[in-house]
Design an enzyme around this catalytic site. Structure first.
Site, PDB file in Angstrom:
ATOM      1  N   GLN A   1      70.719 -62.538  81.671  1.00 28.85           N
ATOM      2  CA  GLN A   1      70.701 -62.153  80.265  1.00 28.85           C
ATOM      3  C   GLN A   1      71.944 -61.321  79.959  1.00 28.85           C
ATOM      4  O   GLN A   1      72.203 -60.301  80.613  1.00 28.85           O
ATOM      5  CB  GLN A   1      69.446 -61.352  79.934  1.00 28.85           C
ATOM      6  CG  GLN A   1      69.299 -61.073  78.443  1.00 28.85           C
ATOM      7  CD  GLN A   1      68.104 -60.196  78.124  1.00 28.85           C
ATOM      8  OE1 GLN A   1      68.078 -59.027  78.507  1.00 28.85           O
ATOM      9  NE2 GLN A   1      67.131 -60.739  77.416  1.00 28.85           N
TER      10      GLN A   1
ATOM     11  N   TYR B   1      69.063 -53.982  69.946  1.00 27.50           N
ATOM     12  CA  TYR B   1      70.388 -53.876  70.542  1.00 27.50           C
ATOM     13  C   TYR B   1      71.423 -54.517  69.610  1.00 27.50           C
ATOM     14  O   TYR B   1      71.090 -54.983  68.517  1.00 27.50           O
ATOM     15  CB  TYR B   1      70.382 -54.461  71.948  1.00 27.50           C
ATOM     16  CG  TYR B   1      69.419 -53.727  72.855  1.00 27.50           C
ATOM     17  CD1 TYR B   1      69.466 -52.336  72.966  1.00 27.50           C
ATOM     18  CD2 TYR B   1      68.418 -54.403  73.564  1.00 27.50           C
ATOM     19  CE1 TYR B   1      68.569 -51.629  73.762  1.00 27.50           C
ATOM     20  CE2 TYR B   1      67.513 -53.712  74.368  1.00 27.50           C
ATOM     21  CZ  TYR B   1      67.588 -52.331  74.463  1.00 27.50           C
ATOM     22  OH  TYR B   1      66.693 -51.641  75.242  1.00 27.50           O
TER      23      TYR B   1
END
Length: 378
Positions: free
Chosen positions: A124, A207
Site C-alpha cells: 500500500q 490521509y
C-alpha cells in the site's frame, strides 16, 4: 435417424443448461480470482496494518515474520502496512517507507518469502498529509515535533488541522502537489523492483489523497479544489503516475473512505462516481473502507458495517470491490462473497489475533487444510 438427432439435440441443450448453471453459481471464499496476470489462490487479503517498527522507513525482521506468517497461514494476498512515498509522508517516524532505493533490498526478501508460500505480495502506497508526524499508538499517538523524530510543517490541501491537537498543515503549492505525485510514481517503480505484484493507493482514512477528496479538508479555489472533478484530480494524477512505473500486467487497487459519516462530507454517492472514474483509469479493485477524516465521527461500528458500501459500488460502478471492517468469522466472509457483496474480503485485526485465520476458515468451510507440509502433522 430422427430419434438419434432428437436425442443429440436434447443432450446439447442439457449440456448448455448445466454449463450455464455452474457458470452462474456464486463464487465462494476459496475460489481463485484473477486481476490482469495475477491470480490469487483465494479471496482473503491481509489488510494493511501499521506496525510502527521501522527505522528511517526500512523493513526488518519484524516485517518478515509478521507478513510471512500470514502467507504461511493461507491468505491469498498479503499487504504491507501503509508505506510512505516520502519521508514526510509517514504517519509516524517509525512507519515503513518506499521512498529510498535502499528500501528495496530487504523488501525483496519479504516478497520472495511470501511467494514461496503461495501468496501474492502487495504494497500500500501512502502519504499521511496533515495526519503525519505523530507518535506511535503505544507512545500516545499525539503529534510530535523534530525533537522527538517528527517534522514540521506537515502538508495538506488547505491549512486546516485534523483537530485542535494537530499541527496546522502547510497548504501545498501546485508544484509541490506535482512533486508528491511523482513520488507515488517512483514508489510504484520501487515496489515493482522489490517483487510486489499488487499495489494499493491509499486514498482513505483522512490521509493526504482523502484530504483532497473531501470538502471538509479541501477549501482550495484552484484546479485542485471546489468541484468533484477538481477534488479528485490529485488521485487521478497519482493513479496515472503509478501506472507509468507499474507494469501493465500487474493490478492497481485503490482504498477509499466510502463515506465520512457526517453531513456535508464525502459520501457514498461521490464514491460510486469516483469508482467509475477509477475504472476508466485502469484501476482493478476499490477497497471500500470509511471514515478517518473527521475526529469523533458517529460511526455505527458492528460486524460488516462497511460491506454495504462495497456491494453498492460493485453494483453501480461495475468494478471489483473489497469489503473490510469487522469481518471475523469464516461464514460471514464466505457469505459476503457468495452473495455478490464484494469480490474479496480484507481482514485486519482478526489477522493480528490469528495469522492462520484462512486455514481455520478453510477447515471450517471446506474441510481442507492450508497449512504447509512442515505443519502437516498438526
Amino acid at each position: 435417424m430422427q430419434c438419434i438427432t432428437g436425442i443429440t439435440r436434447e443432450f446439447s441443450l442439457l449440456k448448455q443448461t448445466i454449463t450455464k448453471y455452474f457458470k452462474d453459481l456464486p463464487m465462494n471464499l476459496f475460489e481463485p480470482i484473477t486481476f490482469r496476470n495475477v491470480t490469487l489462490r483465494n479471496r482473503i487479503a491481509v489488510s494493511p496494518m501499521c506496525q510502527y517498527s521501522s527505522d528511517d522507513g526500512f523493513a526488518n525482521d519484524w516485517h518478515l515474520v509478521h507478513l510471512g506468517s500470514r502467507a504461511i497461514g493461507g491468505a491469498g494476498l498479503v499487504f504491507t502496512e501503509a508505506s510512505a512515498v516520502t519521508a514526510e509522508g509517514r504517519i509516524s517516524p517509525q512507519d515503513l517507507g518506499i521512498y529510498d532505493d535502499k528500501h528495496i533490498e530487504f523488501l525483496s526478501r519479504i516478497t520472495q518469502f511470501i511467494r514461496d508460500h503461495g501468496a501474492i505480495a502487495g504494497m500500500q502506497l501512502a502519504h499521511a498529509g496533515r495526519k503525519s508526524s505523530t507518535a506511535r499508538p503505544w507512545d500516545g499517538g499525539d503529534p510530535v515535533g523534530p525533537e522527538l523524530g517528527g517534522w514540521a510543517p506537515v502538508a495538506g490541501p488547505s491549512p486546516i488541522p485534523f483537530s485542535d491537537a494537530y499541527q496546522t498543515p502547510h497548504e501545498l503549492m501546485v508544484s509541490e502537489i506535482a512533486t508528491i505525485t511523482e513520488s507515488f510514481g517512483a514508489a510504484a517503480g520501487r515496489a515493482k523492483d522489490a517483487g510486489f505484484q499488487v499495489i494499493e493507493i491509499h486514498a482513505a482514512h483522512g490521509y493526504l489523497i482523502h484530504e483532497f477528496l473531501s470538502p471538509i479538508s479541501n477549501h482550495r479555489t484552484d484546479e485542485y479544489g471546489g468541484s468533484f472533478a477538481n477534488r479528485t484530480r490529485f488521485l487521478r494524477e497519482v493513479v496515472r503516475a503509478a501506472r507509468e512505473h507499474w507494469p501493465e500486467e500487474l493490478p492497481i487497487f485503490v482504498r477509499i473512505s466510502s463515506t465520512e459519516w457526517v453531513p456535508d462530507g464525502w459520501g457514498i454517492e461521490e464514491s460510486v462516481e469516483l469508482a467509475s472514474v477509477l475504472k476508466s483509469l485502469g484501476v482493478d479493485l476499490v477497497d471500500c473502507s470509511s471514515g478517518g477524516n473527521v475526529p469523533k465521527a458517529p460511526i455505527p461500528l458492528g460486524p460488516g458495517y462497511q460491506t454495504a458500501f462495497a456491494e453498492r459500488i460493485r453494483r453501480e460502478s461495475n468494478i471489483a470491490t473489497g469489503a473490510v471492517g469487522m469481518i471475523t468469522s469464516p461464514v460471514q466472509a464466505d457469505h459476503i462473497i457468495r452473495t455478490g457483496q464484494a469480490d474479496m474480503v480484507l481482514l485486519a485485526r482478526e489477522m493480528l489475533r490469528d495469522p492462520y485465520w484462512p486455514n481455520r476458515a478453510s477447515r471450517e468451510l471446506t474441510q481442507k487444510s492450508l497449512l504447509p507440509q512442515q505443519y502437516g502433522r498438526a
